[in-house]
Write a protein that holds these residues in place. Sequence first.
Motif, PDB file in Angstrom:
ATOM      1  N   UNK A  52      50.364   6.113 -86.613  1.00 43.15           N
ATOM      2  CA  UNK A  52      51.370   5.039 -86.629  1.00 43.15           C
ATOM      3  C   UNK A  52      52.679   5.563 -87.225  1.00 43.15           C
ATOM      4  N   UNK A  53      52.551   6.472 -88.212  1.00 40.36           N
ATOM      5  CA  UNK A  53      53.735   7.030 -88.864  1.00 40.36           C
ATOM      6  C   UNK A  53      54.362   8.180 -88.101  1.00 40.36           C
ATOM      7  N   UNK A  54      53.777   8.548 -86.962  1.00 38.07           N
ATOM      8  CA  UNK A  54      54.356   9.622 -86.165  1.00 38.07           C
ATOM      9  C   UNK A  54      54.199  11.005 -86.775  1.00 38.07           C
ATOM     10  N   UNK A  55      53.253  11.162 -87.706  1.00 46.01           N
ATOM     11  CA  UNK A  55      53.005  12.482 -88.288  1.00 46.01           C
ATOM     12  C   UNK A  55      52.116  13.310 -87.370  1.00 46.01           C
ATOM     13  N   UNK A  56      51.452  12.633 -86.452  1.00 47.30           N
ATOM     14  CA  UNK A  56      50.521  13.290 -85.542  1.00 47.30           C
ATOM     15  C   UNK A  56      50.507  12.468 -84.250  1.00 47.30           C
ATOM     16  N   UNK A  58      48.236  11.039 -80.681  1.00 46.44           N
ATOM     17  CA  UNK A  58      46.891  10.724 -80.182  1.00 46.44           C
ATOM     18  C   UNK A  58      46.524  11.636 -79.013  1.00 46.44           C
ATOM     19  N   UNK A  59      45.226  11.833 -78.802  1.00 41.42           N
ATOM     20  CA  UNK A  59      44.756  12.591 -77.634  1.00 41.42           C
ATOM     21  C   UNK A  59      44.715  11.683 -76.410  1.00 41.42           C
ATOM     22  N   UNK A  60      44.424  10.415 -76.630  1.00 38.45           N
ATOM     23  CA  UNK A  60      44.391   9.445 -75.537  1.00 38.45           C
ATOM     24  C   UNK A  60      44.838   8.096 -76.074  1.00 38.45           C
ATOM     25  N   UNK A  61      45.365   7.268 -75.197  1.00 39.76           N
ATOM     26  CA  UNK A  61      45.840   5.955 -75.615  1.00 39.76           C
ATOM     27  C   UNK A  61      47.294   6.018 -76.060  1.00 39.76           C
ATOM     28  N   UNK A  62      47.838   4.859 -76.426  1.00 42.30           N
ATOM     29  CA  UNK A  62      49.244   4.817 -76.816  1.00 42.30           C
ATOM     30  C   UNK A  62      49.437   4.194 -78.200  1.00 42.30           C
ATOM     31  N   UNK A  63      50.446   4.697 -78.890  1.00 42.06           N
ATOM     32  CA  UNK A  63      50.865   4.143 -80.174  1.00 42.06           C
ATOM     33  C   UNK A  63      52.332   3.754 -80.026  1.00 42.06           C
ATOM     34  N   UNK A  68      58.903   1.858 -79.239  1.00 49.29           N
ATOM     35  CA  UNK A  68      58.911   3.275 -78.875  1.00 49.29           C
ATOM     36  C   UNK A  68      57.481   3.798 -78.785  1.00 49.29           C
ATOM     37  N   UNK A  69      57.142   4.413 -77.649  1.00 50.05           N
ATOM     38  CA  UNK A  69      55.844   5.038 -77.467  1.00 50.05           C
ATOM     39  C   UNK A  69      55.904   6.415 -78.134  1.00 50.05           C
ATOM     40  N   UNK A  70      55.279   6.523 -79.320  1.00 49.07           N
ATOM     41  CA  UNK A  70      55.423   7.740 -80.132  1.00 49.07           C
ATOM     42  C   UNK A  70      54.855   8.993 -79.459  1.00 49.07           C
ATOM     43  N   UNK A  71      53.931   8.793 -78.519  1.00 51.30           N
ATOM     44  CA  UNK A  71      53.348   9.936 -77.822  1.00 51.30           C
ATOM     45  C   UNK A  71      54.237  10.467 -76.711  1.00 51.30           C
ATOM     46  N   UNK A  72      55.278   9.716 -76.369  1.00 53.16           N
ATOM     47  CA  UNK A  72      56.105  10.110 -75.229  1.00 53.16           C
ATOM     48  C   UNK A  72      57.508  10.554 -75.636  1.00 53.16           C
TER      49      UNK A  72
END
Length: 232
Positions: A52-56, A58-63, A68-72
């Motif tokens: 949630x904090x954008x320190x890492x 996800x392998x699957x799914x979205x946060x 803002x989609x942090x994985x993208x």
Amino acid sequence: DSLVTLDGVTKTYNLGGTVTALDDVSVSLDEGSYTAVMGPSGSGKSTLLNLVGGLDTADAGTVRVDGVDLGRVSETRRAEKRGTAIGFVFQTFNLMPRLTAVENVSLPLVFDGWPREKRLARARDVLNDVGLGDRYDHKPAELSGGQRQRVAIARALAPDPSLLLADEPTGNVDTDTGAAIMRLLAEIHDRGNTILLVTHARRIAEHAERIVHVRDGRIERIEAVERRRPYD
Ligand code: ADP
Ligand code: ADP
């Protein structure tokens, strides 16, 4: 409206064997809500907070945080978000030992490009808000554990983030000091901030409005709580 949405989030670590730290987790946090994530050691709490904090990532799914989609987004953009839109409070305070309270609190504003006088003024304001108006020029070593944690909370709040994340914020202080920290978080929530707190202790989790129980990387259940008052 939801400020944070996790949808089907999975996170695995490969270190010798494979550990599934989070397994298909979906949950959302409304704007202005106060949520505690509670579970035993190793259940995936810190992993959830770090995603949630954008320190890492996800392998699957979205946060999603604040649309803002942090994985993208790029790591640079994530770092930017982390510095301003998301405030972090850690168990170990993570203050800079050579800097005074006011300098520590103004650090995130340096990265955000604020001019010196403006950021020092803002840092003093936030230190006043957390009850440390008489400790501007003290270095961490000259402060008690509770005061250090309050400096860390002020630092997290300085850029006026939309979300405050706290990972076992009372883990390194005594019970009375911990109660004061929890009172401060309740005040911050009352002022309209959204808070996500991680803890293994029910006594601490009960300060939130809602407890998300995690076990083995999955959400076991979500419990609505009567907030502890008077925050003891
Ligand atoms: P909690 O915060 O509830 O104690 P964590 O999210 O820290 O749980 O850990 C969940 C699981 O993921 C644990 O089995 C842990 O050992 C593993 N884990 C967490 N971070 C890492 C990492 N960086 N490398 C390898 N395994 C990790
Ligand atoms: P709090 O309840 O806010 O944590 P304490 O009652 O523990 O504060 O501390 C009272 C005073 O003693 C503080 O103003 C602080 O300056 C000083 N103090 C406490 N612990 C330490 C420490 N480990 N090092 C230096 N000063 C300390």
